[in-house]
Structures are given as C-alpha cells and as structure tokens.
Design an enzyme around this catalytic site. Structure first.
Site, PDB file in Angstrom:
ATOM      1  N   HIS A 153       0.817  -1.214   0.000  1.00  0.00           N
ATOM      2  CA  HIS A 153       0.000   0.000   0.000  1.00  0.00           C
ATOM      3  C   HIS A 153       0.852   1.265   0.000  1.00  0.00           C
ATOM      4  O   HIS A 153       0.364   2.345  -0.341  1.00  0.00           O
ATOM      5  CB  HIS A 153      -0.980  -0.002   1.177  1.00  0.00           C
ATOM      6  CG  HIS A 153      -0.370   0.252   2.514  1.00  0.00           C
ATOM      7  ND1 HIS A 153       0.010  -0.757   3.367  1.00  0.00           N
ATOM      8  CD2 HIS A 153      -0.086   1.409   3.160  1.00  0.00           C
ATOM      9  CE1 HIS A 153       0.497  -0.234   4.481  1.00  0.00           C
ATOM     10  NE2 HIS A 153       0.452   1.071   4.382  1.00  0.00           N
ATOM     11  N   ASP A 183       0.018  -7.546   1.306  1.00  0.00           N
ATOM     12  CA  ASP A 183       0.539  -6.190   1.495  1.00  0.00           C
ATOM     13  C   ASP A 183       2.063  -6.155   1.463  1.00  0.00           C
ATOM     14  O   ASP A 183       2.694  -5.437   2.235  1.00  0.00           O
ATOM     15  CB  ASP A 183       0.006  -5.581   2.795  1.00  0.00           C
ATOM     16  CG  ASP A 183       0.161  -4.062   2.826  1.00  0.00           C
ATOM     17  OD1 ASP A 183       0.233  -3.463   1.742  1.00  0.00           O
ATOM     18  OD2 ASP A 183       0.229  -3.484   3.928  1.00  0.00           O
ATOM     19  N   GLY A 254       3.957   6.639   8.164  1.00  0.00           N
ATOM     20  CA  GLY A 254       5.351   6.734   7.746  1.00  0.00           C
ATOM     21  C   GLY A 254       6.173   5.545   8.207  1.00  0.00           C
ATOM     22  O   GLY A 254       7.204   5.228   7.617  1.00  0.00           O
ATOM     23  N   SER A 256       4.997   2.593   8.045  1.00  0.00           N
ATOM     24  CA  SER A 256       4.505   1.484   7.243  1.00  0.00           C
ATOM     25  C   SER A 256       5.584   0.957   6.311  1.00  0.00           C
ATOM     26  O   SER A 256       6.208   1.707   5.567  1.00  0.00           O
ATOM     27  CB  SER A 256       3.302   1.946   6.425  1.00  0.00           C
ATOM     28  OG  SER A 256       2.680   0.859   5.807  1.00  0.00           O
ATOM     29  N   GLY A 312     -10.665 -24.100  -1.201  1.00  0.00           N
ATOM     30  CA  GLY A 312     -11.969 -24.172  -1.840  1.00  0.00           C
ATOM     31  C   GLY A 312     -13.128 -24.414  -0.903  1.00  0.00           C
ATOM     32  O   GLY A 312     -14.026 -25.201  -1.221  1.00  0.00           O
ATOM     33  N   VAL A 313     -13.115 -23.737   0.244  1.00  0.00           N
ATOM     34  CA  VAL A 313     -14.219 -23.874   1.195  1.00  0.00           C
ATOM     35  C   VAL A 313     -14.664 -22.505   1.669  1.00  0.00           C
ATOM     36  O   VAL A 313     -13.912 -21.528   1.613  1.00  0.00           O
ATOM     37  CB  VAL A 313     -13.822 -24.722   2.428  1.00  0.00           C
ATOM     38  CG1 VAL A 313     -13.514 -26.148   2.041  1.00  0.00           C
ATOM     39  CG2 VAL A 313     -12.643 -24.089   3.165  1.00  0.00           C
TER      40      VAL A 313
END
Length: 506
Positions: A153, A183, A254, A256, A312-313
């Site tokens: 991000h 992320d 900042g 991040s 796949g559930v």
C-alpha cells in the site's frame, strides 16, 4: 571495654526493634537487604541469640530480576539498512456534490479509522479527474545489490518512487512487484555494496518478547521505538488472511513498511497496520510475519508476482450453539459451510458440516485460522486436516490449488438467537425447484417464526441439513430436533450461497 560492648549491643537491639516496628525487618529479625560487615553480623546475632551468624544473614528468597534490553547496538547496527520511501502518483476521484466535510456516511463512525493503513497516498480534492497524490513510508534493504522490502500500500498507484538511504543518498526505485493480498512489495535500486538487515524467524517469537521498530513516522528518519509482542496469529477484519504479529510498539504514519526487530537484531516482521480512531498510534500495531513476507519476496523477485494457495471452502465461526449441536467439547474450529465443486477440499473429501480442528498438527481456534494457514502455503503444498464429523475425528489430506489471488473466505453467520421451539413451516421441493436451485434434495421454508426466525431463517430459504444430517422430509427434521438438547445447526441455501445458522432451542 565490657561496658562499651553492652552499650553497642543495646543500641543494636533498639535499632532492630525500631526497624521491625516499621516493617523493614520481619518478625524474626532477618534482614532482606544483604549486609557484609561485622555490625550486620552483630545485629543478626543480637536479634537471634545463640543462632549461627551465617544462618542469621542468609538472604531472603526473592523473585528474579528482569533486565530491560539495551537496543542501542541493534539501532546503530541496522539503521543504515532502513530506508525512507517517498511516492508521487495520481488517482482518479469522483465528485459527490451531496457529500460535505464532516457530514458523510463515516463522519461520526468511530470505526472509520479501524485498522487503517499507516500511510497510503493522500489525494488533493474531489472531482471526476486525476489528482496528484503523495505518500511516505519505510522499507529495509535485504540484498547488497539494492533489493528492498516494504508494504504494497506504500507504493500503490505510484508513478515515481524515491528511496532515501540513511547516508542521505537518494535513488529512483523500480517496483519489481506487489502482492496486495499480503501487502508486500519489492523494490530495486541501482546500487551495490549496500548494508542489509539480517532476517530472523517470526515462528520463534513469543508473546511478551521485546521487539524494536525502526522507520520514518511523519517523515522523521531513523526513528526507533520499542515494545513487546502482544499476540501472534492475529486475524484482522480484512481479506488478507495474514496471521499478524500484534505489538504495542509505537508506530505511526510513515512507519509502514519498516522492519520489526527481535532482541537479536533480526527482522521478524514488517509493520503494516494500526488500530486507531484518530489516525495516530493508540497502543495496537500489527506486523506481517517475516516468514510469510520472505516467501512472497522470493516469488516476486523470481517471477514478478506471488501465487496463493486455495482450499476451496467457505467457513464460519463455531460458537457455543454450534458446539452444542455438533457435540463438541469446546467451541473451536472452522465450520465448513460450503465446499466448491472440484476444489482441493472437494477432492480431499471435506463436506458441509465438517468442523476442521487441526491443520498440519496446528489447532484451529477460530474460523479465520484456517484461511490464514492456507494463505501462508503455496499451490501444490499438501496439508493434513483433523476434521470433526459425526461425533469423531476424521483425518484428511488435501493438495492445495492455485487461488489466483482468491483464498478461502470466512462466512458471516446471522445472529444466533432463539427461545423455545424451531418454528418452521417446511415442504419438500418440487422437481423444477430443485433444478432451479441446483440441488438434489432439501426442504423449502414456507414460513419462519419463533426461534428459527429470530436466528435469521427466512421464507424462501432451502433447508439442506440439520446438525450435519441431510434432510429430505419434515419427519427427518423433527427427529433430529427432538434428539437435540440445546440447539441445532441448520444448513441453509439462500440463492447461490450456503450458510449454517445456529438455532437455540431453549
């Protein structure tokens, strides 16, 4: 001489009595503070005549002292490899004439800032056009030839990314790839012989362990903050399925993308999110485990993108009502609400109504634990599962598929309320209704009242099973309900979706 000894002894006895009166000494006169001089020995002997001196001055038992860590060496050694990232870009915004500052849908919502990203690009004004954006973040060098890790991000919608080193040199960075699901972003600058940070293992972290963050909050380069690990494997209300490390390390906009270090100076996480109602630090921060981030980084460096595993559930929480219905000792696990046809879960034999209790030997406490574990795996990995089915544990093995950035979702159950009885009017489905719904059996809910209506069952729903037992007749439903003491779990199909709804019977 004898008179002097008596005078000294009398003074010592008075001192001992006075200290005992104010609680410095215990009732027996044993001193908590260590003394090594002759006067202390004499005081102890006077307090307990005839007792050996060594016994009288024995130190009292006390709890071991905990030394606070000194982070100065970690900071000085690793700060040169922590970088400041500045981003410029543009984003298209839509003009909303009805929205006014301080009077929008979120203006008074205290959770508007809940788990906000530290520092995304910040726009200028509203309008149906591109507007310039600017953002700040942190990162860290993991390879001497200029490979840098940060948050996805931080560089989202970036047109230009500039990396500033600790020695004040600046470089234009190339974004090698990003993975919004976790992320993680990987950058490359044209430089060599750069300082790097050592990578540790987040799996070795313990709750309560000291950790250190280095970053650029609000643009203040090389800022060091410290705290402890508050929790591990924390699932947040987003679609990332990342098992976050929760800390109380002070991080702010900042920070991040900056590193989280253990007391050995190894990176164990990437600071990513905070809980805030103000936009600033409020005691809760969350970091991406470096074990996961490292795997994503390796994929991006090799291929430019990251692949995610798929089971796949659709799963949902096991609350006390479900635990009672399925005769579980504790409300733990991931309740399988739906299994995608042809998926790895389907091939492994998972069924609606199964409760996944362990994956690869690791306990599944909440439903979000299952997609988090799947999300940290790679396509093609095999996982072993302990599944609760029909009152016993069944062992299954699944080979995970490729999610194409889509992993298992956590279904949100309706509220589990109820009073006395079920309160459903049911009838078997007609052939055309079965074809339209894409099912071979089930009962149509013509009317809902009482406990079932309170729990969220609606007319038009299709009842597929009760407590994991498929139902085709009203008698089958009545039989299961009569044998249930506290609650029943109804598997409902509503449109294309399937979901379990717990109904409290009494």
């Amino acid at each position: 001489m004898e008179q002097q000894k008596n005078t000294a002894s009398l003074k010592i006895k008075r001192t001992v009595a006075a200290l005992a009166a104010i609680g410095v000494l215990g009732a027996g006169g044993a001193m908590v503070v260590h003394q090594n001089n002759a006067g202390a020995n004499a005081a102890a002997a006077a307090a307990a005549p005839g007792a050996p001196v060594a016994a009288a001055v024995a130190p009292a038992a006390s709890a071991p002292l905990v030394a606070l860590p000194d982070f100065s060496q970690i900071a000085s050694r690793n700060s040169p490899a922590v970088v400041n990232i500045s981003v410029t870009g543009s984003t298209k915004v839509a003009y909303d004439p009805s929205a006014q500052a301080g009077n929008d849908d979120f203006g008074n919502d205290p959770f508007f800032e809940f788990f906000r990203r530290f520092q995304g690009p910040q726009g200028g004004q509203r309008g149906g056009r591109d507007v310039p954006t600017h953002g700040l973040g942190s990162g860290f060098i993991v390879s001497p030839d200029g490979i840098i890790m940060t948050n996805a991000h931080v560089v989202r919608d970036a047109r230009e990314v500039t990396v500033k080193l600790n020695d004040r040199r600046e470089f234009r960075a190339k974004v090698l790839g990003t993975d919004p699901k976790t992320d993680i972003a990987v950058l490359k600058i044209d430089a060599n012989n750069l300082p790097i940070v050592p990578l540790g293992h987040s799996s070795d972290l313990k709750v309560g362990e000291w950790v250190l963050a280095i970053g650029s909050p609000y643009g203040f380069d090389s800022t060091v903050t410290a705290g402890v690990v508050s929790a591990k494997g924390r699932s947040l209300p987003d679609d990332s399925n990342v098992p976050f490390i929760q800390t109380d390390v002070a991080v702010n906009p900042g920070n991040s993308g900056g590193p989280l270090f253990n007391t050995r100076g190894e990176v164990v996480g990437i600071n990513s999110q905070i809980y805030s109602q103000t936009g600033g630090f409020q005691g809760l921060s969350f970091a991406i485990p470096i074990d996961l981030a490292g795997r994503i980084k390796d994929q991006i460096v090799a291929t430019g993108k990251a692949s995610h595993a798929k089971l796949g559930v659709t799963v949902q929480e096991v609350n006390q009502g479900f635990a009672d219905s399925f005769k579980l000792a504790t409300p733990e696990g991931a309740l399988v609400a739906n299994v995608e046809r042809g998926s790895p879960a389907d091939k492994a034999g998972l069924k609606s109504g199964d409760v996944v209790r362990k994956v690869n030997g690791q306990r599944i406490i909440g439903s979000a634990d299952l997609p988090a574990l799947v999300g940290t795996s790679l396509p093609g990995d095999k996982i072993s599962m302990d599944v609760w089915r029909d009152g016993k544990i069944v062992s299954l093995t699944a080979t995970l598929g490729n999610a194409a950035d889509k992993v298992a979702e956590v279904a949100k159950s309706d509220s589990a309320a109820g009073k006395v009885k079920l309160g459903l009017a049911l009838r078997p489905l007609q052939s055309d209704e079965k074809r339209e719904a894409g099912i071979s059996a089930g009962l149509l809910v013509e009317d809902a009242g009482g406990a079932a209506a309170n729990a969220g069952v609606q007319p038009g729903d299709v009842l597929l099973s009760v407590n994991g037992r498929p139902v085709n007749t009203v008698e089958q439903v009545r039989d299961v309900v009569e044998k249930s003491a506290k609650s029943v779990a109804l598997l409902i199909q509503r449109g294309p979706d399937k979901i379990f709804i717990p109904v409290r019977l009494g």
